[in-house]
Scaffold this active site. Structure first.
Site, PDB file in Angstrom:
ATOM      1  N   TRP A   1       0.403  -1.362   0.341  1.00  0.00           N
ATOM      2  CA  TRP A   1       0.146   0.358   0.173  1.00  0.00           C
ATOM      3  C   TRP A   1       0.740   1.194   0.033  1.00  0.00           C
ATOM      4  O   TRP A   1       0.698   2.669  -1.057  1.00  0.00           O
ATOM      5  CB  TRP A   1      -1.364  -0.148   1.113  1.00  0.00           C
TER       6      TRP A   1
ATOM      7  N   ASP B   1      -1.719   7.045   6.181  1.00  0.00           N
ATOM      8  CA  ASP B   1      -2.660   5.793   5.498  1.00  0.00           C
ATOM      9  C   ASP B   1      -2.870   5.358   7.163  1.00  0.00           C
ATOM     10  O   ASP B   1      -2.245   4.049   7.263  1.00  0.00           O
ATOM     11  CB  ASP B   1      -2.410   4.791   4.164  1.00  0.00           C
TER      12      ASP B   1
ATOM     13  N   LYS C   1     -12.044  -1.746   6.768  1.00  0.00           N
ATOM     14  CA  LYS C   1     -11.688  -2.470   8.067  1.00  0.00           C
ATOM     15  C   LYS C   1     -11.969  -2.160   9.518  1.00  0.00           C
ATOM     16  O   LYS C   1     -12.342  -2.484  10.334  1.00  0.00           O
ATOM     17  CB  LYS C   1     -10.096  -1.512   7.847  1.00  0.00           C
TER      18      LYS C   1
END
Ligand SMILES: *Cc1c(COP(=O)(O)O)cnc(C)c1O
Length: 365
Positions: A107, A177, A201
């Site tokens: 990511w 992030d 999530k």
């Protein structure tokens, strides 16, 4: 709407992932009849007295749970965390300026790739040399850097920054992030210039992402921004610049309400620590299993481990499936097992898994 025939499942999925049962119950009722209006939540206008309180509460709950100061604003946007990989540099990084990025996983490296479209990028550290199984802590950052980007929890590899002291010391604006660990532990969120997270999530349903920004860092780039890409427009419009993903926002609101009733971030942190401890202690106690990341960098959200023999791994996954445990298989790039312990996962699910692990280990003698 729960039926007695629904089978018991332990949901260790990495994302989209488990959400509180009570949220699903309330949301399914609202699909048919929202608050006794005779209308589904999906067929009401977003600029109405029915939906506006949902958006207001979602934003308000988030501000409260994160204890944000008045400089920090909350937005609910479309496009998932991946859209933020480019929307962040588009809004913050001028052509000719430089931003610093930490490369701690897939990511993070996707974020690097997108930032390069807008300005200079210095990858100040990387743990790619060891398959992202640790967090690189020796690095320096040019004090003139526009911002320093980090990934708080690396969902695929199971590493997580235990704290952010190292980043605070650099004394530059921080962009994080936090997709896979936001609201799972206490963090001084006000120390960040910008935080983004896909909702699927820990916050709610896929289809929406949360962006928290210190407004004082906005408005400093000179490129023209499309209306929908400019954070300032979304802040001004209260996340209703266009039709928001109403159902996804509604699910976030319900989940945030659930978290608050549960005692908020400090209380869930205690529960999360307890779940992670049980699982890591079990892995460490059984020679059959082996954790894959450096101990000090272990994630409390995504626990990665392996067995030495791939044939045994296959067999263990089949045993898990037979016991109603889903989402135990590791990410396709990392292999082995990955067990996600997000906020809504009950301790009992970790007990079920660890007792199965002990049982399997015993059988193998
Ligand atoms: C899941 C995840 C993403 C991607 O989220 P999307 O909403 O699918 O774009 C980005 N970063 C991290 C850390 C993630 O866990």
């Amino acid at each position: 709407m729960e039926t007695t025939t629904q089978k018991t499942v332990h949901n260790f999925n990495a994302g989209p992932s488990i959400l509180p049962r009570s949220v699903f119950q309330e949301a399914s009722a609202a699909l048919l009849d929202f608050n006794g209006t005779g209308l589904s939540i999906l067929e009401i206008g977003h600029r109405t007295s029915l939906f506006q309180p949902i958006m207001d509460e979602a934003i308000g709950q988030l501000k409260e749970l994160m204890a944000l100061d008045s400089d920090h604003e909350v937005m609910f946007l479309h496009g998932g965390a991946s859209t933020q990989f480019f929307q962040v540099p588009m809004n913050l990084l001028n052509q000719g300026q430089r931003a610093a990025y930490t490369d701690t996983g897939v990511w993070a490296s996707k974020a690097v790739k997108e930032a390069r479209l807008y300005g200079g990028v210095d990858v100040v550290c990387s743990s790619a040399d060891k398959g992202y199984t640790y967090l690189p802590k020796q690095f320096s950052v040019d004090p003139r850097t526009t911002y320093l980007h980090l990934t708080s929890n690396n969902t695929i590899y199971g590493t997580q920054w235990a704290n952010f002291d190292l980043f605070y010391e650099k004394d530059v604006p921080l962009v994080a992030d936090m997709s896979s660990d936001i609201l799972s532990r206490r963090v001084d969120f006000n120390r960040f210039g910008l935080i983004y997270a896909g909702a699927q999530k820990n916050i709610g349903a896929a289809g929406v992402n949360v962006v928290v920004v210190d407004q004082t860092i906005l408005g400093k780039v000179n490129r023209p921004l499309p209306t929908m890409m400019d954070y300032r427009n979304h802040i001004e419009a209260g996340s209703m610049l266009n039709t928001p993903p109403v159902f996804a926002v509604y699910l976030c609101m319900l989940t945030l309400r659930w978290l608050k009733a549960r005692g908020g971030v400090a209380a869930i942190e205690v529960e999360n620590e307890r779940k992670a401890k049980l699982l890591y202690d079990t892995i460490d106690a059984l020679p059959l299993f082996r954790g894959t990341v450096d101990r000090e960098d272990r994630s409390r959200m995504n626990v990665c481990f392996v067995m030495d023999d791939p044939a045994q791994e296959k067999e263990f996954l089949a045993t898990c499936a037979a016991e109603g445990m889903v989402g135990v298989k590791g990410h396709r790039t990392a292999g082995g097992f990955r067990v996600s312990l997000y906020n809504a996962l009950p301790y009992e699910s970790v007990e079920a898994l660890t007792s199965l692990m002990r049982h399997v280990a015993q059988k193998k003698g």
